[in-house]
Design an enzyme around this catalytic site. Sequence first.
Site, PDB file in Angstrom:
ATOM      1  N   ILE A 193       0.845  -1.196   0.000  1.00 28.54           N
ATOM      2  CA  ILE A 193       0.000   0.000   0.000  1.00 28.54           C
ATOM      3  C   ILE A 193       0.877   1.241   0.000  1.00 28.54           C
ATOM      4  CG2 ILE A 193      -1.919   1.170   1.156  1.00 28.54           C
ATOM      5  CD1 ILE A 193      -2.588  -1.474   2.472  1.00 28.54           C
ATOM      6  N   PRO A 194       1.460   1.569  -1.153  1.00 33.06           N
ATOM      7  CA  PRO A 194       2.279   2.778  -1.216  1.00 33.06           C
ATOM      8  C   PRO A 194       1.389   3.996  -0.962  1.00 33.06           C
ATOM      9  CG  PRO A 194       2.036   1.785  -3.413  1.00 33.06           C
ATOM     10  CD  PRO A 194       1.406   0.858  -2.433  1.00 33.06           C
ATOM     11  N   HIS A 195       1.888   4.952  -0.194  1.00 33.22           N
ATOM     12  CA  HIS A 195       1.058   6.116   0.096  1.00 33.22           C
ATOM     13  C   HIS A 195       1.910   7.351   0.343  1.00 33.22           C
ATOM     14  CE1 HIS A 195       1.842   3.889   3.844  1.00 33.22           C
ATOM     15  NE2 HIS A 195       1.994   5.070   4.398  1.00 33.22           N
ATOM     16  N   GLY A 196       1.277   8.477   0.332  1.00 36.18           N
ATOM     17  CA  GLY A 196       2.002   9.726   0.563  1.00 36.18           C
ATOM     18  C   GLY A 196       1.040  10.906   0.557  1.00 36.18           C
ATOM     19  N   TYR A 222       2.484  11.229   8.248  1.00 38.81           N
ATOM     20  CA  TYR A 222       1.208  10.770   8.776  1.00 38.81           C
ATOM     21  C   TYR A 222       0.417  11.867   9.497  1.00 38.81           C
ATOM     22  CZ  TYR A 222       2.592   6.169   7.362  1.00 38.81           C
ATOM     23  OH  TYR A 222       2.949   5.105   6.604  1.00 38.81           O
TER      24      TYR A 222
END
Lengths: 152, 604
Positions: free
Chosen positions: A64-67, B512
């Site tokens: 789950i690549p995220h940014g 985050y």
Amino acid sequence: MALTDLVVPQAVVPSLRVNSKKQALQELATRAAAICGRSEREVLEVLMQRERLGSTGIGSGIAIPHGKLAKLERLFGVFARLERPIDFDALDGQPVDLLFLLLAPEAAGADHLKALARIARLLRDPEIAQKLRESRDAEALYAVLMSGSGEM
Amino acid sequence: MAALDTVSLTIMFAALLLLAGILSSLVALRFGAPLLLVFLLVGILAGESGPGGIKFDDVRTTYLVGAVALALILFDGGLRTRLATFRSAFAPAAVLATIGVLLTAALTALVVRFLLGFDWIESLLVGAMVASTDAAAVFLLIHARGLRLRPRVGATLEIESATNDPFAIFLTVALVEMAMAVNEPWYTALEELAVQAVGGAVIGFVGGRVIVAALNRLELPQGLHAPLVTTAALVVFGAAQVLHASGFLAVYLAGLIVGNRPTRAHSGVIAFLDATTWLAQIVMFVLLGLLAWPTRLAEHSLPALEVAAALMFFARPLVVFLCLAPFRFSWREKVFVSWVGLRGAVGIFLASIPLLVGMRDALVFFDIGFVVVLVSLLVQGWTVALAARRLHIALPRSLPAPRRIELDLPGQLEHELVGYAIGPKNPYLRRRLIPTWAKLTLVVRDGRVLAAAEADEIREGDYAYFLAPPEKARALDRFFVDMPPPAAPDVRLLGDFFVSADVTLGTLGEIYGLAIAPEERAVTLADFFAAHLDHKAKVGDRLPLGTIELVVDGVAKGRVTTVGLYLAEAAEPTAPESLLAQVRLFAARAFARLRGGGPERRAK
């Protein structure tokens, strides 16, 4: 927030052909860029920034690549099933064949985390993963993703 | 000639029985029944009240075989225990193995006294007989079921079971002597206990060192290393017993030392002992089954069931909660430790001591001991995996026995040669994938050895050999062995995502959206754990950070190496280990809310 708001049917890629992690991220970035209207380079940059901290391959063949991107209007997701699994430096060493890319606006905070947790827990469900691996086309994949999201 | 025939017959029947035991494991695997129980049943069926009709009442032989088998099982257990794990679990295990045994015996005796009306010494004897958990049963259930427990929980159970036998044996012997009115001053009993414990520890330590030295110095012919270690372990056991020290303790410690020092032929020794332990367990349990008289067992089964129930639901849980109170275990873990107080061969073995010394009514004790063990194996043994899942304390991924070939390289600890047979269904043929950290070194094709360059592509029917770092050899299995998909990991244990512990709080906060104080931005996760945990970091330790929780995922040399991120929303609230952590978490959440994180939704 429902998963339907994150992923449009066009953002589901039924069988992506890639040979490496880098290529996979590039392909995903291209599709995401087309949907969210940002440059491919920008998207790839934030994805790579996150991968540098540790692979987003969370095990069991899922990544789950995220940014985050500044001034994005909302959360954007792209889902792809790979034709052949690739090495993704995942924690369990297992090759990855299900990828979910999530882009979030800079200010998304709690929404971003919630969406990530929801996607991670959805894909970790062995039944859902199995169904995704068995589905042939984009519509079927989309239906599986949406069917599972209600239970979360 | 008739005498020879008898010998041959004995050999044939004994071997057949063993074979039946081995084959019965297939049945056990299919139905998920505890293996040891199946072995026991094979023995009972072959015995005089079963269809087998073999007359066997040789308590002495059973004792002998049982002792040898136990020694081997304990040595093997020591060999597989990492020293770091041993250290982290030693204190709780030691309390359980000493005070715990005493309390269990006393509490069980209380029930026996009032339910069955035995006198005090007899009641205590019953309590002592069933007070120790069984190493064979615990080791086998934890390993064979592929249960991955938090290392500290697993190790506590294992070390407890390995070290509580001396205490239970001592108690039993002392009580038998008292029951038979052997008049000795009270302090000799204490003296004996001290000799048992200290002598056992010293002999085990020295023995282990000697075995390591012998293994590394002696130029033995290939193949004799493993038998050398195994027989040496039995010598350690025997020597300790002869000197009235605890052979069980000694042999476990010797195993621990051999397993934790660099030695030659390590994988060979492990493989050999694995086979030996299996055989020992089968022989021991089949023999114990043979020894039982099921028709007579029925007579004492009701009181025995009462004892078993008292032990499982009253004595053991109470003792575990009392003994583990000073240590950091969650209530779920304590419940699990209570439930996995498996009784086994030691119980039966101890129950046969009254028989061996010819005590009055010895059979009653034997039968009670036997039934308690049977019930424990049946009820607890069958439900261990279920309990672990229900209590959310089993880590995911049960590793099936790897189908790979491992070769130690002389003078090489960084690399291992790992080989796989490429069958028609090998996942490699579907994916054509080799991880970057593994190097194809050799291919054996049609009996010819090819270098990687000569081999071109790996084909079906090849044997492929790779050089890989030993710690990653397991991960390589994923690429070359068809494995069932792992069970869904419990996010509560591991977290949703993972990052290296070299990452700073600032970087993590940025990605985050976590509120991090400016002075903490440059702190790495490893340092954050080091500063905020009041004990050495262990896998599963958690700390709140803004709105998320950090979970220790990997530790090396006391420092955190990888961290799981648990994005707490959308799941039921977690139960942190201590009250303090709970308060911290609550405060962190409240603080985050005040800062404008918005009201937290506890949506299901």
